[in-house]
Design an enzyme around this catalytic site. Structure first.
Site, short mmCIF file in Angstrom:
data_model
loop_
_atom_site.label_atom_id
_atom_site.label_comp_id
_atom_site.label_asym_id
_atom_site.label_seq_id
_atom_site.Cartn_x
_atom_site.Cartn_y
_atom_site.Cartn_z
N GLU A 74 0.81 -1.23 0.00
CA GLU A 74 0.00 0.00 0.00
C GLU A 74 0.84 1.28 0.00
O GLU A 74 0.33 2.35 0.31
CB GLU A 74 -0.93 0.01 1.23
CG GLU A 74 -1.93 -1.12 1.29
CD GLU A 74 -3.00 -1.05 0.22
OE1 GLU A 74 -2.83 -0.31 -0.77
OE2 GLU A 74 -4.00 -1.75 0.39
N HIS A 93 -2.58 2.63 8.72
CA HIS A 93 -3.63 1.98 7.92
C HIS A 93 -3.94 0.64 8.57
O HIS A 93 -3.03 -0.16 8.82
CB HIS A 93 -3.14 1.77 6.49
CG HIS A 93 -3.98 0.82 5.69
ND1 HIS A 93 -5.34 1.00 5.53
CD2 HIS A 93 -3.68 -0.34 5.04
CE1 HIS A 93 -5.82 0.00 4.80
NE2 HIS A 93 -4.84 -0.83 4.50
N HIS A 95 -7.02 -2.72 9.10
CA HIS A 95 -8.26 -3.39 8.71
C HIS A 95 -9.05 -3.63 9.98
O HIS A 95 -9.34 -4.76 10.35
CB HIS A 95 -7.96 -4.71 8.00
CG HIS A 95 -7.22 -4.55 6.71
ND1 HIS A 95 -6.94 -5.61 5.89
CD2 HIS A 95 -6.73 -3.45 6.08
CE1 HIS A 95 -6.29 -5.17 4.81
NE2 HIS A 95 -6.14 -3.86 4.91
N TYR A 114 -20.65 13.56 18.52
CA TYR A 114 -19.83 14.76 18.29
C TYR A 114 -18.37 14.44 18.03
O TYR A 114 -17.66 15.20 17.36
CB TYR A 114 -19.97 15.74 19.46
CG TYR A 114 -19.15 15.39 20.68
CD1 TYR A 114 -19.66 14.59 21.70
CD2 TYR A 114 -17.84 15.87 20.80
CE1 TYR A 114 -18.89 14.26 22.80
CE2 TYR A 114 -17.07 15.54 21.91
CZ TYR A 114 -17.59 14.73 22.90
OH TYR A 114 -16.82 14.40 23.98
N HIS A 156 -12.42 -2.74 2.56
CA HIS A 156 -10.99 -2.83 2.80
C HIS A 156 -10.61 -2.48 4.25
O HIS A 156 -10.21 -3.37 4.99
CB HIS A 156 -10.26 -1.92 1.79
CG HIS A 156 -8.78 -1.99 1.85
ND1 HIS A 156 -7.97 -1.66 0.78
CD2 HIS A 156 -7.93 -2.33 2.85
CE1 HIS A 156 -6.70 -1.81 1.11
NE2 HIS A 156 -6.66 -2.21 2.37
N TYR A 209 -8.66 23.65 21.23
CA TYR A 209 -8.08 22.76 22.23
C TYR A 209 -6.65 22.39 21.83
O TYR A 209 -5.74 22.36 22.64
CB TYR A 209 -8.99 21.52 22.31
CG TYR A 209 -8.55 20.44 23.25
CD1 TYR A 209 -8.67 20.61 24.63
CD2 TYR A 209 -8.02 19.24 22.78
CE1 TYR A 209 -8.28 19.60 25.50
CE2 TYR A 209 -7.65 18.24 23.63
CZ TYR A 209 -7.76 18.42 25.00
OH TYR A 209 -7.38 17.44 25.85
ZN LIG Z 1 -5.00 -2.68 3.56
#
Ligand SMILES: [Zn+2]
Length: 212
Positions: A74, A93, A95, A114, A156, A209
């Site tokens: 990726e 990243h 899953h 929120y 994904h 903040y």
């Molecule tokens: Zn992936």
């Protein structure tokens, strides 16, 4: 930031923590951090517990990888996000199960809570599906991340961005928590959504903040 052993160790620690926190399982996710020449990213197909600092791969903005391993498949969306978003210093990243469950239904996470504003706006978008590792997936991800620090990827997983590895990981945990809450709420009905004005107030409070 320059490529360093310390940064490589922090990337591996973040990847291990992602699995320890149960927002990712096995080898499916990946972690990267920006350096001056591009970014460092976890290697392809190597369990995080077996990953050594020398296994982390350096990739430049042209996509040229340097190292003894192949970069995560990726790497393309990591490169394109760093190129499009100068403020981003780290990318996680995963899953993660609940975010991915929503992504399998092609659902954005709307303003049902929120805290959705923690990703920078009134929703967390789900990018359309494309095959993993492709330029098309990367283009969809960059578009879904416009004005946001996180997105889902259809069928994904999810992506979280941060000014540091710790911030990107914390946001990934937050997105997965929101996804779990939203999935559970959907089992009982369709939750009412907060108004755009309410969400703008929260986005402004979060910006305050952070700077305060
Ligand atoms: Zn992936």
């Amino acid at each position: 930031m320059n490529d360093s052993r310390a940064l490589r160790i922090r990337i591996i620690a973040t990847a291990r923590e992602m699995n320890a926190l149960d927002i990712n399982r096995g080898k499916s996710g990946n972690v990267s951090a920006r350096i001056d020449s591009g970014f460092l990213i976890t290697p392809s197909a190597l369990p995080y517990d077996e990953t050594k600092p020398e296994d982390v791969v350096s990739v430049d903005f042209g996509g040229k990888a340097t190292g003894r391993r192949k970069p995560s498949s990726e790497w393309r969306f990591h490169r394109d996000i760093y190129a499009a978003r100068p403020e981003v210093r780290a990318i996680v990243h995963a899953h993660s199960p609940f975010a991915t469950a929503l992504a399998c239904l092609d659902r954005d996470i709307p303003a049902f809570h929120y805290m959705v504003a923690v990703a920078g706006g009134s929703d967390i978008r789900c990018a359309p599906y494309s095959t993993f590792g492709t330029q098309a997936l990367s283009d969809h991800a960059v578009a879904a991340l416009a004005g946001r620090k996180a997105c889902l990827l259809s069928h994904h997983g999810m992506i979280a961005l941060g000014a540091s590895l710790a911030a990107a990981l914390a946001l990934a945990v937050e997105v997965e928590t929101l996804a779990e809450m939203y999935c559970r709420a959907l089992q009982m009905g369709e939750p009412a959504l907060l108004s755009r004005q309410e969400m703008e107030i929260v986005v402004a409070k979060f910006a305050d903040y952070r700077s305060g």
